[in-house]
Write a protein that holds these residues in place. Sequence first.
Motif: not given
Length: 308
Positions: A104-116
């Motif tokens: 779940k934290q991997v997913e949150l990090e990937l989505r955060a990087q796409v957002g940035l």
Amino acid sequence: MPQPRVMLVVTGDDFGYCPRRNQGIVDCFQAGGISNVSLLVNGCAAKEAADLAKRHNIPIGLHANLSEGIPVCPQASTLTTQRGFFHGKMGFRQALERGQLSMKQVELELRAQVGLFRELTGHLPHHMDGHQHVHVLPGVREVFAQVLSDLRIPFTRVPVEPGQHSGPALPAHLQRFYAQVEKDALDSIPVFTRYGIRWPDVYLGLTTMGRNMSVPNLQRALGHALAAEPSSATTSGGASGPNQPVVTAELMVHPGYPSGPQEGGCGEGPDDFSRSADRQHELSVLRDPALLALYSRERVQLCAFKDI
């Protein structure tokens, strides 16, 4: 150029790592040596890199990073050490094998990087790969594919290189690492296929990194692309000529100028590869007129992911 035989995406990885990396990548793009870049959004010069891509119209994707430096998402606790840094290339793999990482934290990090990435560039990435090939690791690959599918990011990288075992002699630790990358990448193919993710027919770059990059070695590697059959299962099918489909390929490269001792990185300073002369060596080879002439002679057309 007549009808191309190969549409080749030459991707400069680690854009945003440091100002000297950025400048080398821009110089390489302007000389016709690369056609695409992959951005580290947690790199210390990521904003500068995104601005340079806009200024020079450089096709840009996301180099998703789960292993080096500081995460983008503050909730990435299992992905970091007590000091707040990612576990490292091998440390990430070891923590994954021990079951210590939250997907779940991997997913949150990937989505955060796409957002940035979107914040820095003004658009979603057209392609997304993994820094140090983390995107093909067990467990991560499923999360990665889900994120790409949800956000309609069409392309990724599948690092299975033809001729890898008959290329230049490599140190034993690199042979082991590349063999594991190949196994993980092969295991990722059904996952990426199920989610409708696409990638070029041929991947190149493991056997031509750093000092192993030369015009003869690149010619050898390109020979595998020139001999390949186009695969409608793994490409968009858009690159086709009047007589036969065109093979699509990606060449992963790492051009740049050496980082200063305390200049660059993703929060921890630059690594040994970044400080070495290997990056500049790649830059020199990629701009070599003999290589550009080889592309022309063999009807290899450099392009971006959007072109395939």
